[in-house]
Design a protein around this motif. Structure first.
Motif: not given
Length: 179
Positions: A30-36, A58-62, A67-69, A74-77
């Protein structure tokens, strides 16, 4: 140390030999925060929240119009063999930023947009949105890895991975069957 295009090409047959009917979830992140990044052994996948604890919600690029993700990403595989080639060691897999690393053939002729991928008790609908390497992928794995993964060959093999939308919730665990 970044790999060269020649080193990637030398190991492509190994990636192509990934199981096409039944594979295994090799890692979960998981990525709890950007760059984490945080590697997990088990996690809830849900249509509402995505991968529990990941910043997607809360923070999707798309984004959608409201304005929701966007749930289609939703998931990258990512294929675990592909990431292993560029990462060099399993502890560097999570730098890719994908949540699921699978030993499974994710090429489009085996896993087309709209297909369902079962991971343990969860189901993920494969998206048509292409998953490409970005600036962060280049910084973490090198320019040759980025260029090769985004090349025609890399795209055809989906070396960078696929996006999906969770359509059936479930708690997944490293070692779960992927089919």
């Amino acid at each position: 140390m970044p790999v060269t295009a020649a080193q990637i090409e030398e190991r492509l047959d190994w990636v192509k030999e990934s199981p096409s009917n039944s594979g295994v979830l090799k890692a979960l992140c998981i990525r709890p925060e950007v760059n984490e990044r945080k590697e997990l052994e088990t996690c809830l996948l849900s249509p509402e929240l995505g991968v529990e604890g990941d910043f997607w919600v809360q923070n999707c690029w798309k984004k959608l119009e409201d304005n929701t993700s966007d749930p289609v990403v939703q998931v990258a595989i990512m294929n675990s063999r592909a990431v292993d080639i560029v990462a060099g060691s399993k502890d560097r897999w999570i730098l890719a930023g994908d949540q699921l690393f699978v030993d499974f053939d994710i090429r489009e002729d085996n896993l087309a947009p709209g297909d369902l991928l079962k991971v343990g008790p969860a189901a993920i609908k494969i998206s048509s949105v292409p998953h490409t390497g970005c600036k962060l992928f280049r910084e973490r794995y090198g320019v040759e890895a980025l260029n090769f993964f985004n090349s025609d060959i890399g795209s055809a093999l989906r070396l960078r991975g696929v996006f999906g939308q969770i359509v059936q919730a479930g708690v997944v665990t490293v070692g779960d069957i992927v089919e």
